[in-house]
Structures are given as C-alpha cells and as structure tokens.
Design a protein around this motif. Structure first.
Motif, mmCIF file in Angstrom:
data_model
loop_
_atom_site.group_PDB
_atom_site.id
_atom_site.type_symbol
_atom_site.label_atom_id
_atom_site.label_comp_id
_atom_site.label_asym_id
_atom_site.label_seq_id
_atom_site.Cartn_x
_atom_site.Cartn_y
_atom_site.Cartn_z
ATOM 1 N N GLU B 71 0.832 -1.210 0.000
ATOM 2 C CA GLU B 71 0.000 0.000 0.000
ATOM 3 C C GLU B 71 0.859 1.249 0.000
ATOM 4 N N ARG B 72 1.949 1.208 0.756
ATOM 5 C CA ARG B 72 2.797 2.397 0.862
ATOM 6 C C ARG B 72 3.370 2.754 -0.509
ATOM 7 N N LEU B 73 3.861 1.736 -1.219
ATOM 8 C CA LEU B 73 4.450 2.024 -2.532
ATOM 9 C C LEU B 73 3.373 2.443 -3.524
ATOM 10 N N ALA B 74 2.207 1.813 -3.448
ATOM 11 C CA ALA B 74 1.116 2.206 -4.350
ATOM 12 C C ALA B 74 0.729 3.656 -4.096
ATOM 13 N N SER B 75 0.696 4.049 -2.826
ATOM 14 C CA SER B 75 0.304 5.423 -2.515
ATOM 15 C C SER B 75 1.362 6.399 -3.019
ATOM 16 N N LEU B 76 2.640 6.051 -2.878
ATOM 17 C CA LEU B 76 3.707 6.967 -3.307
ATOM 18 C C LEU B 76 3.746 7.097 -4.825
ATOM 19 N N GLU B 77 3.405 6.024 -5.523
ATOM 20 C CA GLU B 77 3.416 6.078 -6.988
ATOM 21 C C GLU B 77 2.082 6.568 -7.553
ATOM 22 N N GLY B 78 1.065 6.693 -6.710
ATOM 23 C CA GLY B 78 -0.246 7.124 -7.210
ATOM 24 C C GLY B 78 -1.001 6.029 -7.953
ATOM 25 N N GLY B 79 -0.859 4.790 -7.492
ATOM 26 C CA GLY B 79 -1.537 3.667 -8.145
ATOM 27 C C GLY B 79 -2.785 3.227 -7.398
ATOM 28 N N VAL B 80 -3.371 2.133 -7.878
ATOM 29 C CA VAL B 80 -4.554 1.579 -7.204
ATOM 30 C C VAL B 80 -4.170 0.467 -6.237
ATOM 31 N N GLY B 81 -2.935 0.027 -6.328
ATOM 32 C CA GLY B 81 -2.483 -1.041 -5.451
ATOM 33 C C GLY B 81 -1.143 -1.546 -5.948
ATOM 34 N N ALA B 82 -0.589 -2.498 -5.210
ATOM 35 C CA ALA B 82 0.727 -3.021 -5.577
ATOM 36 C C ALA B 82 0.850 -4.461 -5.120
ATOM 37 N N ILE B 83 1.798 -5.149 -5.742
ATOM 38 C CA ILE B 83 2.198 -6.471 -5.259
ATOM 39 C C ILE B 83 3.707 -6.435 -5.089
ATOM 40 N N CYS B 84 4.174 -6.822 -3.934
ATOM 41 C CA CYS B 84 5.614 -6.904 -3.734
ATOM 42 C C CYS B 84 6.081 -8.325 -3.990
ATOM 43 N N THR B 85 7.290 -8.419 -4.487
ATOM 44 C CA THR B 85 7.814 -9.696 -4.960
ATOM 45 C C THR B 85 9.208 -9.936 -4.385
ATOM 46 N N ALA B 86 9.710 -11.132 -4.646
ATOM 47 C CA ALA B 86 10.989 -11.535 -4.086
ATOM 48 C C ALA B 86 12.146 -10.671 -4.564
ATOM 49 N N SER B 87 12.018 -10.078 -5.744
ATOM 50 C CA SER B 87 13.088 -9.243 -6.303
ATOM 51 C C SER B 87 12.475 -8.384 -7.392
ATOM 52 N N GLY B 88 13.275 -7.473 -7.919
ATOM 53 C CA GLY B 88 12.787 -6.656 -9.032
ATOM 54 C C GLY B 88 12.481 -7.523 -10.237
ATOM 55 N N ASP B 272 0.918 -19.071 -8.352
ATOM 56 C CA ASP B 272 1.467 -20.209 -9.090
ATOM 57 C C ASP B 272 2.973 -20.145 -9.303
ATOM 58 N N PHE B 273 3.516 -18.953 -9.527
ATOM 59 C CA PHE B 273 4.965 -18.865 -9.734
ATOM 60 C C PHE B 273 5.695 -18.691 -8.399
ATOM 61 N N GLY B 274 4.967 -18.135 -7.432
ATOM 62 C CA GLY B 274 5.459 -18.192 -6.054
ATOM 63 C C GLY B 274 6.591 -17.268 -5.669
ATOM 64 N N ALA B 275 6.823 -16.208 -6.452
ATOM 65 C CA ALA B 275 7.973 -15.349 -6.142
ATOM 66 C C ALA B 275 7.605 -14.292 -5.105
ATOM 67 N N CYS B 276 7.149 -14.758 -3.951
ATOM 68 C CA CYS B 276 6.708 -13.817 -2.911
ATOM 69 C C CYS B 276 7.918 -13.276 -2.149
ATOM 70 N N ILE B 277 7.722 -12.104 -1.555
ATOM 71 C CA ILE B 277 8.785 -11.503 -0.751
ATOM 72 C C ILE B 277 8.650 -12.024 0.678
ATOM 73 N N SER B 278 9.772 -12.111 1.379
ATOM 74 C CA SER B 278 9.719 -12.523 2.784
ATOM 75 C C SER B 278 9.198 -11.357 3.623
ATOM 76 N N PRO B 279 8.386 -11.634 4.639
ATOM 77 C CA PRO B 279 7.888 -10.551 5.496
ATOM 78 C C PRO B 279 9.012 -9.730 6.126
ATOM 79 N N THR B 280 10.112 -10.396 6.457
ATOM 80 C CA THR B 280 11.231 -9.656 7.054
ATOM 81 C C THR B 280 11.838 -8.690 6.038
ATOM 82 N N ASN B 281 11.950 -9.137 4.788
ATOM 83 C CA ASN B 281 12.449 -8.222 3.761
ATOM 84 C C ASN B 281 11.496 -7.051 3.570
ATOM 85 N N SER B 282 10.194 -7.323 3.619
ATOM 86 C CA SER B 282 9.223 -6.228 3.495
ATOM 87 C C SER B 282 9.447 -5.215 4.609
#
Ligand SMILES: Cc1ncc(COP(=O)(O)O)c(C=O)c1O
Lengths: 262, 410
Positions: B71-88, B272-282
């Motif tokens: 949410e924080r990144l979506a708000s800073l970029e002016g989007g409707v939402g975001a998904i964080c992932t394991a890497s760029g 399905d692809f599973g490239a989620c970010i770790s909560p600690t990294n978040s």
C-alpha cells in the motif's frame, strides 16, 4: 451479464453464479459516478451465500448504455424495469448514496416488488455543496478529488485496506475518473433534487436497514436522522472510523450486516 | 477552494498502509513472520479461497507486513495497489506472465538493466515471448516495432547505462494507440523524483533492492498498477477479460474494475509462480521507504557535487548527466525529473591510470556504494573499461554491459 431493458443495454455483475429461481434476489445499486465494482467485496460473497445477485451498472453508468435519468424516481423506475426484464417478482434493494435514494424511492412506490431495503451512506435531504457541484458541472477533475477526499474517513486516508495491497484512495479515484462526462454532475443533481424521501418512508412496507459511517462527511449520519425517524421498525448499523465508502472501508462489517439483515 | 486533503509524500512514506496495532499499540510495523493464517470456520476458509471475502490465507499470496509495503508504494506512486515480490526481476516476470502468453511480443528500450535485457532477450523466447529492443530516444522505432501480437511496451525512467530520459507521455501515447499498456521500471528515479503513472504509464515496477530499501540488506521488488488502462476496450488481454477456470470462470476486469490486473497477478502469478517476498524483507524495505525523500534529496545533492568535480578534472573527457545542458535529454529531464537525478556517467581518455585516479576520488566523494545504498562503495566499475556509471553511489558492475553501445568502443 447484459440485459436489454427499454432498448437499452444494462450490465449487471452476478457474483459468479447462475440465476437460481429458488433463491431470493438482491439488487445492488451504486452511488453517483460509481459502478458495480463498488460492490465487489459484497456481491460475490452474497452470491455464494444463498442469494441471486445483480450488481447493476445503473443506466448511463459503467458498462450500461443509456442516459442518466432526470430524477431519482426515474432512476428507480429503471431498476424496476430491469426486474421486469429479468422476470423478478421481488428483490431486496441494497443501495449506496444515490443508489440508496433510488432504493428508497423504489421501495416506497413499488411496495410489492421490494422485499427489503438497505440504505448505505444515505442522507435526506441529500444536500450537495455548491462549490463541489460547480466543479462537477465543469467536469473539472478537482470534483473527483474532492469527492474521494471527503468520501474516506481520515484513517482510510492512511490506508490499511481489507484487500491486501489495495490502495483505497487510488482505486476510488480511478473509478470516478472514468465515469465519463457529466456523470458525476448529473448524479449529484438528482440526489440534491430528490424530494420524495419522506413520502417513500411513509409508504414503505419492506423492512429497512441503514448502514452509516460515523465519519462520513459526504452524507453525515446526523443528516440521515430525520429519515430514520420517519421509518418505523428500521434498524441502523453505525460503522466506526468509517467514511462514505462503507463497502470498501469496512467491507467485512457491511457483509455481516447484510447477512444478518437479509 | 481548498486543495483535497490527501496525505502528502512524506506522510505517506511514513504511515501509508499501516494501522497501528490495536492490541499492542506497536508503533513500528510488526513483522508477521508467519506462513499461514487461522480461519474462523470452514465457510470463512471457503469464501477466502473463492475471492468472496478479503484477508490472508497463506504468505505466498499475501502477508500483513508485506501488505503495508504494498500500500505504501502504491500510494507513493499514485496507483490503485501493488504487489511486492521476491526481487525486481520477479516483479517484471509477474507483469509479463499476467498480461500475455506464448506467441506474444514485447517492445523494450535497448537501454535497460542488463538483467532485464538478458531475461527478455535470451530467456523469455524459450517460453514463446519475443522482444524487440529499440533505442529509447527513437519514439518512431517503438511505434514501428509494435506488431499485432505486441502486448507490452517497457522502458526505464532513466536508461541504463545511457541515461536516456524516457519520454513517458509520448511513449504512453504510442502504446495506447496500439491498445497496449506501458510499463516503466522506475527503480532509478523512485517516486520521489518521478511518478510515471501521473505521466501516462500504466504499470510501474521497482527493484526495491535499490533506493527504496537504501541499505543494501534486502532483496525485493514491486509491481504497481495505475488502474487507468481499459482492458476491456483494448480487447487484447483475455487473462483479464475472459473467464478464468482457476476461479470458476471469474472475469477479473468485470469483477474488480481498476484492480483487475493486480487481482489476477496475485491470484494467479504470485500463487502459481510463487515469487513472494519474505515478510522480514518487506519490513526492512519499509525502514528505507520511511526516509526515501531525505535520502533522495541527499543523493541528488551529492550527484551535483560529483558532477562539478568531474567537470573540472582534466582526465575526464565527457560527463553525462541529465541536468547538464549538454545532455541530449536535458529539456525533457527538466520536465519529467524536475527534482533532479542521481545517476551520471563519465568517460576518461587517458586509460587506465588516470581513470582509476578519477574513480578513486569519486568513490571518496560518494556516500554510498551499491546503487541506492548509503554506505561506503562496495563495487568498482569494470576496470577494463574507461567509462563508468555512477549514481551518487557508483553502481554495481552489472549495471552496464561491456558490449553496450555507450561502453563499447573505448
Ligand atoms: C533498473 C533495474 N531494474 C531491475 C533490476 C532487477 O532487480 P532485482 O535485482 O531486485 O531482481 C535491477 C537490479 O539491479 C535494476 O537496477
């Protein structure tokens, strides 16, 4: 799903289920410059919990064709016309803001067609500030910003949405921005011009539920009190730390209130 | 008339997405280091799985700490939402697999991060997705490269290593004329220096590993949707407009409106692809985001000082920096990056000794090492070249390829 009503294509989201004649039906009616997606966090749930669901794009909105009618009563007539086209003898009407006035108008004038009425984020009379109306008349994007600003309680401006990763302010802005020329202005105008509220309240046969946000600045709870007082046996659910986007800001609470009432 | 009372950048970077824990009152965002969540009952579980209700099921799909970052990144970029992932990279992959299937095509700036180039050039073709690379300054080349099966246009706010400033408004028009979205990798600018969604881009991605974190301790990525692209009108994105059997025939665009892309990306791509970010990294990246504006301001100020030094050094032949009038995109940079830039590039003639001298001096100048990081330099540019890229922190070697046009030939 599209249905042709009075030669106009009307869209309704069904929450992912086929129509089942043995179930009761709910019609969801959105507010000014919104569309059926306002109900995304309720419609699919209700459709999987024993109800037929039609979350309409009201005539002149979203994926539906046609022009926005000149009054709330005519908008309510178009909802009844949708029921006719679908051969629905009766339905519960759940409306938000402009849609709540529409539900009230329909319930007051078509008593045998409306089995229950739920009015979310309603005020009566529904006054609209002159500055806001003026910006909407000019199709100035500032009108959308004012609306979305005032529609969210201050805590919702910080976010913490019930949908992981959803930025509520951004999403609501996008919905109203794409509503199209004059849509907001016409919606606000018919809300402000609606004067049949007390009469409808008097004639109401269906059980009525109000769902209000304690921090709603668009339709402040105190501006609903006279209407509430005019309806015998109504129920009111007051959502805490909630603005005018009740279905998103407090999606789960709205779901529970609907399940309990309907 | 009063301005809308939306929260501003600094407040959002500190608070967006967080509701202070009502039980403990914890001020910081807690790390929810959990894989799974308890359901109230079987109906609750079923309705969560069927997208009828909202909440967390399993941390591959979503997690409360990560949701704050999203949410924080979506708000800073002016989007409707975001998904964080394991890497760029995972964010880039997620965007692509959500939008298209085998047989599709991408048009991408040739001046992108080397990893992005490799991924699109050498890896995606194995899965049936081809990419045409074009010069980011040549808008006609983008237009000409778009084919019937093109589903996405990609560029970086600032090209790598050429520091081309992408003309985001013009490129968005080109993509939209072909009914396809524009994805901007905004890693190098961050929303503090540039908000591509406001300029017409449809999707933004980040390597949060860089400036958003700023500390160099956590990998992460983000994919943000502006919510303006009309998937239905385009008709080119069946993943978003046609029934998906994975959820009993759901049509994402119909069901979720502006949130369609992100809902599909989460309920299919992340699931399905599973490239989620770790909560600690978040959590770690959130610590960086809190100070984003002050760090970016400092990075820009530092970059300007380094440019001053390089401009006066005899061994330095050319300096490329969008704020210099000699930079080909100087005017565009003033418009799109009014707060400045962090990256620069310089070339030295007398190879290799004087070059190394300049580099050592620059390295001392700099307060940061890896791109976006705030400590001592960690990476040296490729010493067998006489050109180096820097941000007010020089970048990793990987940030430029030896056969890149601006690097090769020296
Ligand atoms: C501009 C840019 N995009 C994408 C990436 C890939 O991100 P990650 O390394 O987090 O996977 C990088 C990494 O260096 C980058 O610099």
């Amino acid at each position: 799903m599209y249905v042709t009503v009075n030669n106009t294509k009307i869209f309704a989201a069904t929450g992912g289920r086929e129509f089942d004649p043995s179930q009761p039906t709910i019609l969801f009616l959105h507010g000014a410059a919104m569309d059926h997606t306002a109900w995304a966090l309720q419609s699919r749930y209700m459709a999987h919990h024993g109800f037929n669901v039609f979350a309409l794009d009201l005539v002149g909105h979203g994926k539906s064709g046609g022009e926005i009618p000149a009054s709330i009563d005519e908008l309510a007539d178009s909802v009844i016309a949708f029921m006719d086209a679908m051969e629905l003898k009766e339905a519960a009407l759940v409306g938000h803001s402009m849609g709540a006035l529409t539900a009230l108008s329909a319930a007051g004038r078509y008593q045998d067609r409306v089995s229950a009425v739920v009015m979310i984020g309603i005020a009566y009379p529904m006054m609209v500030g002159e500055a806001f109306l003026q910006k909407a008349r000019e199709n100035d994007p500032a009108a959308y910003q004012m609306m979305i600003d005032w529609s969210h309680a201050r805590p919702s401006h910080r976010g913490a949405a019930e949908v992981p990763g959803l930025w509520m302010i951004g999403n609501a802005l996008r919905v109203v921005e794409k509503s199209g020329k004059d849509t907001l202005y016409k919606g606000l105008s018919i809300c402000a011009g609606y004067d049949g509220g007390f009469e409808a309240a008097q004639n109401l046969k269906a059980p009525a539920l109000f769902i209000l946000g304690d921090k709603d600045m668009m339709t402040m709870p105190r501006a609903a009190q006279k209407l509430i007082a005019a309806i015998d046996g109504q129920k009111t659910v007051m959502l805490k730390d909630c603005g005018h986007m009740q279905m998103i800001e407090k999606a789960a609470d709205v779901r529970s209130a609907l399940i309990e009432f309907l | 008339m009063a301005d809308p009372n939306f929260l501003k950048f600094d407040t959002l970077s500190l608070h967006a997405g967080q509701e202070v824990d009502p039980i403990t009152g914890a001020r910081a965002v807690p790390i929810y280091q959990t894989t799974s969540y308890v359901f109230k009952d079987a109906d609750h579980a079923a309705s969560l799985f069927n997208l009828e209700t909202t909440g967390h099921i399993y941390s591959r799909l979503s997690n409360p700490t990560t949701a704050v970052l999203e949410e924080r990144l979506a708000s800073l970029e002016g989007g409707v939402g975001a998904i964080c992932t394991a890497s760029g990279h995972a964010a880039m992959h997620l965007a692509i697999v959500t939008l298209m299937s085998a047989g599709s095509h991408i048009v991408c700036s040739q001046s992108v991060y080397g990893g992005t180039y490799n991924f699109l050039k050498h890896t995606m073709p194995r899965f049936g997705i081809e990419t045409t690379f074009v010069n980011p300054r040549d808008l006609d080349a983008f237009k000409d490269a778009i084919q019937d099966n093109t589903r996405l246009v990609i560029s970086e706010t600032l090209g790598n290593p050429g520091l081309e400033v992408t003309n985001i408004p013009a490129l968005a028009d080109i993509a939209h004329a072909a009914d396809i979205p524009l994805l901007i990798d905004n890693t190098f600018a961050t929303p503090y220096l540039c908000r591509p969604l406001d300029l017409g881009a449809d999707l933004v991605m980040h390597s949060a590993t860089k400036f958003l974190g700023g500390h160099g301790i956590a990998m992460g990525g983000a994919l943000i949707d502006g919510g303006r692209f009309d998937w239905e009108k385009s008709g080119k994105f069946p993943t978003l407009t046609e029934p998906y059997e994975g959820y009993h025939g759901i049509r994402y665009e119909e069901e979720f409106g502006p949130l369609a892309f992100l809902m599909r990306a989460r309920t299919e791509g992340i699931r399905d692809f599973g490239a989620c970010i770790s909560p600690t990294n978040s959590f770690q990246i959130l610590q960086g985001v809190e100070t984003l504006s002050v760090r970016m301001e400092k990075h820009v100020a530092n970059a300007r000082k380094v440019i001053e030094f390089l401009n006066t050094h005899d061994a330095v032949e050319t300096v490329s920096y969008p704020e210099l009038p000699t930079h080909p995109d100087h005017e565009l940079a003033k418009e799109l990056l009014p707060k400045g830039c962090v990256h620069f590039q310089f070339h030295c003639q007398r190879w290799p000794r004087s070059w190394q001298g300049v580099y050592r001096t620059v390295a001392d100048f700099l307060s940061s090492g890896e791109c976006g990081r705030c400590q001592k330099p960690r990476h040296s540019p490729c010493l067998d070249n006489t050109s180096a890229n820097g941000c007010a922190s020089p970048q990793e070697c990987g940030h430029f390829r030896r056969n890149d046009p601006p690097v090769s030939g020296y």
